[in-house]
Structures are given as C-alpha cells and as structure tokens.
Design an enzyme around this catalytic site. Structure first.
Site, short mmCIF file in Angstrom:
data_model
loop_
_atom_site.label_atom_id
_atom_site.label_comp_id
_atom_site.label_asym_id
_atom_site.label_seq_id
_atom_site.Cartn_x
_atom_site.Cartn_y
_atom_site.Cartn_z
N SER A 36 0.87 -1.16 0.00
CA SER A 36 0.00 0.00 0.00
C SER A 36 0.91 1.22 0.00
O SER A 36 1.93 1.24 0.69
CB SER A 36 -0.87 -0.05 1.25
OG SER A 36 -1.48 1.18 1.45
N GLN A 172 -8.67 3.26 -29.57
CA GLN A 172 -7.96 2.32 -28.68
C GLN A 172 -8.54 0.91 -28.67
O GLN A 172 -7.85 -0.03 -28.30
CB GLN A 172 -7.80 2.86 -27.26
CG GLN A 172 -9.07 3.09 -26.50
CD GLN A 172 -9.31 4.57 -26.28
OE1 GLN A 172 -9.08 5.39 -27.16
NE2 GLN A 172 -9.79 4.94 -25.11
N THR A 223 -5.00 11.53 -38.27
CA THR A 223 -4.26 12.58 -37.57
C THR A 223 -2.81 12.14 -37.39
O THR A 223 -2.51 10.97 -37.23
CB THR A 223 -4.90 12.90 -36.20
OG1 THR A 223 -4.91 11.72 -35.39
CG2 THR A 223 -6.33 13.41 -36.35
N GLY A 228 -0.01 17.36 -37.89
CA GLY A 228 -1.31 17.76 -38.43
C GLY A 228 -2.19 16.60 -38.82
O GLY A 228 -2.32 15.63 -38.09
N ASP A 257 -9.56 13.38 -29.40
CA ASP A 257 -10.99 13.66 -29.20
C ASP A 257 -11.32 15.11 -29.55
O ASP A 257 -12.33 15.39 -30.20
CB ASP A 257 -11.39 13.40 -27.73
CG ASP A 257 -11.26 11.92 -27.36
OD1 ASP A 257 -11.30 11.07 -28.26
OD2 ASP A 257 -11.11 11.63 -26.16
N1 LIG Z 1 2.28 18.85 -30.18
C1 LIG Z 1 1.22 19.26 -30.87
N2 LIG Z 1 1.13 20.55 -31.30
C2 LIG Z 1 0.06 20.97 -31.99
N3 LIG Z 1 -0.98 20.21 -32.31
C3 LIG Z 1 -0.96 18.92 -31.93
C4 LIG Z 1 0.13 18.38 -31.20
N4 LIG Z 1 -0.14 17.07 -30.96
C5 LIG Z 1 -1.34 16.83 -31.51
N5 LIG Z 1 -1.83 17.94 -32.12
C6 LIG Z 1 -3.11 18.07 -32.84
O1 LIG Z 1 -4.00 17.06 -32.42
C7 LIG Z 1 -4.43 16.26 -33.52
C8 LIG Z 1 -4.57 14.83 -33.05
O2 LIG Z 1 -3.32 14.37 -32.57
P1 LIG Z 1 -2.85 12.85 -32.61
O3 LIG Z 1 -2.65 12.42 -34.02
O4 LIG Z 1 -1.67 12.77 -31.71
O5 LIG Z 1 -4.12 12.11 -32.01
P2 LIG Z 1 -4.21 10.76 -31.16
O6 LIG Z 1 -2.98 9.93 -31.43
O7 LIG Z 1 -5.52 10.16 -31.44
O8 LIG Z 1 -4.14 11.30 -29.68
P3 LIG Z 1 -4.84 10.73 -28.35
O9 LIG Z 1 -5.38 9.38 -28.69
O10 LIG Z 1 -3.73 10.73 -27.35
O11 LIG Z 1 -5.87 11.72 -28.01
C9 LIG Z 1 -3.37 16.48 -34.59
O12 LIG Z 1 -3.95 16.33 -35.87
C10 LIG Z 1 -2.93 17.92 -34.33
O13 LIG Z 1 -3.78 18.84 -34.95
#
Ligand SMILES: Nc1ncnc2c1ncn2[C@@H]1O[C@H](COP(=O)(O)OP(=O)(O)OP(=O)(O)O)[C@@H](O)[C@H]1O
Ligand SMILES: [Mg+2]
Length: 326
Positions: A36, A172, A223, A228, A257
């Site tokens: 714990s 996920q 994404t 981007g 999200d």
């Molecule tokens: N470091 C960053 N700076 C600016 N924009 C970001 C950054 N990281 C993520 N983003 C924005 O968030 C969007 C989604 O990110 P990502 O592809 O990492 O999603 P993900 O892997 O589904 O993330 P998670 O499941 O952790 O929410 C990207 O398309 C981008 O626009």
C-alpha cells in the site's frame, strides 16, 4: 437534426507517489504481494472519448447528444456536461455498476500501477439509437467511438439498418478487436477517424489495403500528431493540413478527441474538409496546452483569432459566422 456521439464515459483517478514503488517490492515475496502506498495527491478528471468529444462540440456552440452507459455516480459529471451544453438525457444509467474508471498511481520514476474498470460501460450494448433519434431528430451523423466492443458493433449495425450516416472511430479498441469485428465497424462509414499508427492497425487487422478501405468508407481522416492531419477519400484530392504552430504542448491526452469535436462542428456548419481539419487542429491545440481533457476554455473571439493566426483570414471568414453568431 442532431449529432449523436456514442462511446466511453469515464473518470480518471490519478494519484502520485513521491517514492519509488521498486523500493517497497521484495522480489522473493512476490507470491505474497500486498503493498500500500501513501500517495500525495488525487486528481479526478472527467473523460471517456464520448464525454470529451461532446464537451468540445458544446464549447463550439453545438448541442451534441451523449450516447453511452454510466453508473448512479454519474451525477456530478452529468451536471458538468449539461452546464456546458451537452444533452445527457439519453445516457443510460446502470442499476448496479459504477461508471467506468481508470485508476492509476505514478511514482517518482514514472513507474505506474494502473487498472481500468469498464463497469457500466459494458451495458452500452443495451442502448438502442432509434428512440434517441426519435427524441432529438434524425442524426446528421452518429459517431461510434471506443466503447464496450459489443456496443460498438450493435450501434454500427443499427446505423446501417436504419440508414444513419455513421463515423467509425474505433481508436484504442483496435488493439483488442479481431479482424472480423473491425471490418464490421468500418464498412460503410461516412468517415473513418484514426491516428497514423491506428490506420496501419486497421489495415493489418482487416486485411484490407489502404485502397480497399477507401472503397468502403467515404472519407478517411488520419491525424499525425504535431504534423497535423491527412484526409483521403474515394473521389477527392488528398488534403494535408498542418497542426497549429507554436503550441506549448503540456499533455497530449484528449487531443484526438478534441480534433474530432472541431472537425465535426465544421461538418455541421457544412464547411469543407480542409476547414473542418483546421477547426479540429485549433481545438486540439487548446487541449494539448492543458492538463486534463475538459479543462480548456476560450471565447469564440479568441478561437477565431487563433484560427486566423494559424490558417489565415479566408479560413476565419468561413468559420466566423457560425461561432460569433452562436
Ligand atoms: N504537439 C502538438 N502541437 C500541436 N498540435 C498537436 C500536437 N499534438 C497533436 N496535435 C493536434 O492534435 C491532432 C490529433 O493528434 P494525434 O494524431 O496525436 O491524435 P491521437 O494519437 O488520437 O491522440 P490521443 O489518442 O492521445 O488523443 C493532430 O492532428 C494535431 O492537430
Ligand atoms: Mg486517439
């Protein structure tokens, strides 16, 4: 018309332990393990993909309908979402299971002990979409996000049966699903959302090539984290939109999200895919700058200003009437 967002509703209970777990573990006694830890703080965060996506949509002035299953303990979270403009009237409340909960303790070396309790989420399979559509109006889209796997399949099947346009967003849950289930979730979607890693997982699990996937979905939105987003589709040119520049990233949880919230809001405003991606990237930038997935705030003026900085006046001109009128 309505926007139905189906998926997980959960809270994260995050604790930090100042020492090292390893110092308390006696390797020879692991068969009698019972330890714990006196933790220093407890942070309770609202989350779950459907909760997060609804919150983001509501921040942009829409009124999304949250579709998911929670427990009797949902009261505080419900008040929070309703206060921010989310329709929670179709959330199913389990009679005997608690809301899904992620409990994680992290030590000073970032080692973690974590557990995820799905609880009431496993009753998402009992939710029927038709009565919800009857209450709020025919959906423009039903987003089927990560949730109880059987629930995801039954929502998708119901969308196909009733002719609701649906958005496949398995994220996920891809890691756990078998090929047949993933094919079921993706086939016929109007949009398929994933990050780049997940897009490869979809190909390997379904056994479909990238082109075969595009034959089955209208548009695929991938994404790329700080790089981007890329949008590809059957009868459309590939679009690439850079992420918002100069973002001081603090914690990435929830960026995916938030991107979906922005993208969907722009679809509801009937803007182009390029604009939708830009709105998504701006909303994601707000999230990545905060700890927690529903802790960001902005005024609509600030949002438009940020969009202008990142993507120029033409983008802002398309978005402004929707935000500053709402
Ligand atoms: N470091 C960053 N700076 C600016 N924009 C970001 C950054 N990281 C993520 N983003 C924005 O968030 C969007 C989604 O990110 P990502 O592809 O990492 O999603 P993900 O892997 O589904 O993330 P998670 O499941 O952790 O929410 C990207 O398309 C981008 O626009
Ligand atoms: Mg994600």
């Amino acid at each position: 018309m309505s926007l139905l967002i189906a998926g997980s509703i959960a809270t994260d209970h995050l604790m930090s332990f100042g020492g090292k777990f390893a110092d308390s573990l006696v390797v020879e006694q692991l068969d009698k393990l019972s330890v714990s830890f006196l933790v220093e703080d407890l942070d309770i965060r609202r989350g779950g993909c459907a909760g997060n996506i609804c919150f983001g949509l509501a921040q942009l002035g829409l009124r999304p309908v949250l579709v998911g299953s929670a427990g009797e303990d949902f009261g505080d979270y419900r008040s929070w979402l309703e206060k921010h403009g989310v329709d929670c009237d179709s959330v199913r409340i389990s009679e005997d299971l608690h809301t899904a909960r992620f409990v994680c303790t992290t030590d000073a070396t970032m080692a973690q002990f974590a557990s995820f309790y799905p609880g009431a989420m496993s009753e998402a399979r009992l939710i029927e979409l038709a009565p919800i559509a009857e209450r709020v109006g025919e959906p423009t889209f039903v987003l089927v996000g990560p949730d109880d796997p059987q629930g995801m399949v039954s929502h998708t099947q119901e969308c196909r049966q009733r002719g609701y346009d649906f958005i496949a967003d398995p994220s996920q849950q891809l890691a756990f699903g078998e090929g047949e289930m993933i094919r079921e979730l993706v086939d016929g979607a109007a949009y398929l959302f994933s990050n780049e890693y997940e897009s490869h997982l979809i190909e390997s699990k379904t056994g479909w090539t990238a082109d075969e996937i595009l034959e089955r979905v209208g548009t695929q939105v991938i994404t790329l984290g700080p790089d981007g987003v890329r949008i590809v589709g059957r009868d459309q040119e590939k679009i690439e939109v850079p992420a918002v520049p100069n973002v001081a990233a603090v914690e990435p949880t929830g960026v995916g999200d938030a991107f979906r919230s922005g993208f969907l809001a722009a679809l509801e405003w009937q803007l182009s895919h390029e604009r939708a991606a830009q709105v998504g990237c701006v909303l994601a930038a707000y999230v990545v700058e905060q700890v927690g997935t529903q802790e960001y705030t902005f005024t609509h003026e600030q949002f438009v200003a940020r969009l202008t900085d990142a993507y120029g006046e033409a983008a802002a001109a398309d978005v402004r009437p929707h935000l500053l009128a709402s």
